[in-house]
Design a protein around this motif. Structure first.
Motif, PDB file in Angstrom:
ATOM      1  N   LYS A   1     -24.507   1.257   7.103  1.00  0.00           N
ATOM      2  CA  LYS A   1     -25.534   0.272   7.455  1.00  0.00           C
ATOM      3  C   LYS A   1     -26.377   0.689   8.663  1.00  0.00           C
ATOM      4  CE  LYS A   1     -25.637  -3.369   5.698  1.00  0.00           C
ATOM      5  NZ  LYS A   1     -26.407  -3.853   4.516  1.00  0.00           N
TER       6      LYS A   1
ATOM      7  N   THR B   1     -30.893   5.508   3.021  1.00  0.00           N
ATOM      8  CA  THR B   1     -30.335   5.214   1.697  1.00  0.00           C
ATOM      9  C   THR B   1     -29.621   3.868   1.723  1.00  0.00           C
ATOM     10  OG1 THR B   1     -29.997   7.567   1.287  1.00  0.00           O
ATOM     11  CG2 THR B   1     -28.775   6.034  -0.107  1.00  0.00           C
ATOM     12  N   PRO B   2     -29.891   2.988   0.769  1.00  0.00           N
ATOM     13  CA  PRO B   2     -29.210   1.689   0.756  1.00  0.00           C
ATOM     14  C   PRO B   2     -27.696   1.837   0.651  1.00  0.00           C
ATOM     15  CG  PRO B   2     -31.062   1.691  -0.771  1.00  0.00           C
ATOM     16  CD  PRO B   2     -30.869   3.110  -0.324  1.00  0.00           C
ATOM     17  N   CYS B   3     -26.992   0.888   1.210  1.00  0.00           N
ATOM     18  CA  CYS B   3     -25.530   0.870   1.138  1.00  0.00           C
ATOM     19  C   CYS B   3     -25.098   0.416  -0.260  1.00  0.00           C
ATOM     20  CB  CYS B   3     -24.984  -0.085   2.195  1.00  0.00           C
ATOM     21  SG  CYS B   3     -23.182  -0.247   2.179  1.00  0.00           S
TER      22      CYS B   3
ATOM     23  N   ARG C   1     -23.810   8.062   0.163  1.00  0.00           N
ATOM     24  CA  ARG C   1     -25.262   8.033   0.338  1.00  0.00           C
ATOM     25  C   ARG C   1     -25.931   9.058  -0.589  1.00  0.00           C
ATOM     26  NH1 ARG C   1     -27.544   6.762   6.438  1.00  0.00           N
ATOM     27  NH2 ARG C   1     -27.422   4.507   6.148  1.00  0.00           N
TER      28      ARG C   1
END
Length: 331
Positions: free
Chosen positions: A141, A160-162, A93
């Protein structure tokens, strides 16, 4: 047809050089790879060996991503059983936050070392790859099951996007895990070539679309040594022959040998058998030869991409090998 090419870097420590030199070589190679049009740059995880400087891929990812602009940079891979899933989630992340849209999380199940070192890394933690994988995805997720003992824990930084997840494997097991979860799959042909066709077929036939990928994404990891002519490539490959024999024999306290040292070495019969086996999983030759060999292998396995590792003592010769491959295969 052009083939998408990427780099798998083990940060080899050449004889006569230091780990500092090896890591500087990795930084330089990444910049060269970006200029040559390579797609991604993956860093491996290995421990307790004097031959490789890649014990902390997360740190190397940060360094490489900071000096490049277009390459995807990631792990090839993080050996998940060696680590806490929460710590892996937080590491990636942070990386994804620092370099949005450029980070890959490649995961392996093997220890990347010998059993004693693996025990020291894991400190008695149970080896349950599927549960660790489920926990890691839950953290990344923000979807940990409500009845999980750590359901209230959040991997930070939150929001934060995976990053894309890839399963690395040298057997059909990794292919099944990747397919069942809708992850990308990278087959390690450079480690075990025998299972490549079965693993790649099983992955595509059993792939289930997911939030990660709607279609299968398959990478083939190969070992290659390319030089202007076949004779020079064979000469350079002597280093890889001796290095791999030493690794498989447990002789891990020596750096990557020079060509001259490797050519002077006299193999015992058992060692020669290991050397011959190594030749089944490495591609050696001129650009024309490797264009045909690797192109056909990619076609047969339906690989979407080749990620190439090259164990060459001379950094200049290693950079040249990647340049020749890009010219021959990358279009």
């Amino acid at each position: 047809m052009p083939i998408k090419l990427s780099v798998l870097d083990l940060s080899p420590i050449p004889s006569g050089h230091t780990a500092t030199d090896a890591l500087a070589n990795s930084v330089d190679l990444a910049g060269q790879a970006e200029r040559l049009g390579y797609h991604r740059y993956w860093l491996a995880e290995h421990h307790s060996t004097a031959m490789l400087a890649c014990s902390a891929p997360e740190l190397l990812i940060c360094r490489i991503a900071a000096v490049t602009a277009t390459l995807r940079v990631g792990s090839g891979g993080v050996m998940l059983p060696n680590h806490s899933p929460l710590k892996v989630a937080e590491n990636f992340r942070v990386l994804e936050s620092m370099f949005p849209g450029r980070i890959d999380l490649g995961l392996g199940r093997a220890p990347g070392t010998d059993p004693v070192t693996a025990s020291a890394l894991r400190r008695g933690a149970p080896d349950d790859f599927l549960q660790q994988l489920a926990d890691l995805v839950g953290y990344l997720k923000d979807a940990m099951p409500a009845d999980h003992p750590h359901a209230r824990v959040r991997a930070t930084p939150v929001g934060t996007p995976c990053p894309p997840i890839w399963i690395l494997g040298s057997s059909t097991y990794g292919a099944q895990v990747a397919a069942a979860n809708g992850f990308g799959f990278a087959y390690a042909h450079h480690i075990v070539p025998e299972n490549v066709h079965a693993a790649m077929r099983i992955y595509r036939e059993n792939f289930r679309a997911s939030a990660f990928n709607q279609e299968p994404r398959a990478i083939l990891a190969v070992s290659a040594i390319c030089a202007p002519d076949a004779g020079e490539a064979e000469r350079l490959a002597a280093t890889a022959d001796l290095a791999m024999m030493r690794t498989r024999s447990g002789k891990v306290r020596l750096p990557l040998p020079t060509v001259e040292e490797a050519l002077a070495y006299r193999y015992e019969p058992a060692e020669e058998s290991l050397r011959q086996y190594n030749r089944t999983r490495i591609h050696i030759g001129s650009p024309d030869m490797l264009r045909d060999e690797l192109g056909e292998l990619a076609r047969q396995t339906q690989a979407d991409e080749l990620v190439v590792t090259s164990m060459i003592h001379s950094h200049a010769a290693r950079v040249r090998s990647y340049a020749l491959l890009a010219e021959a295969l990358g279009g």
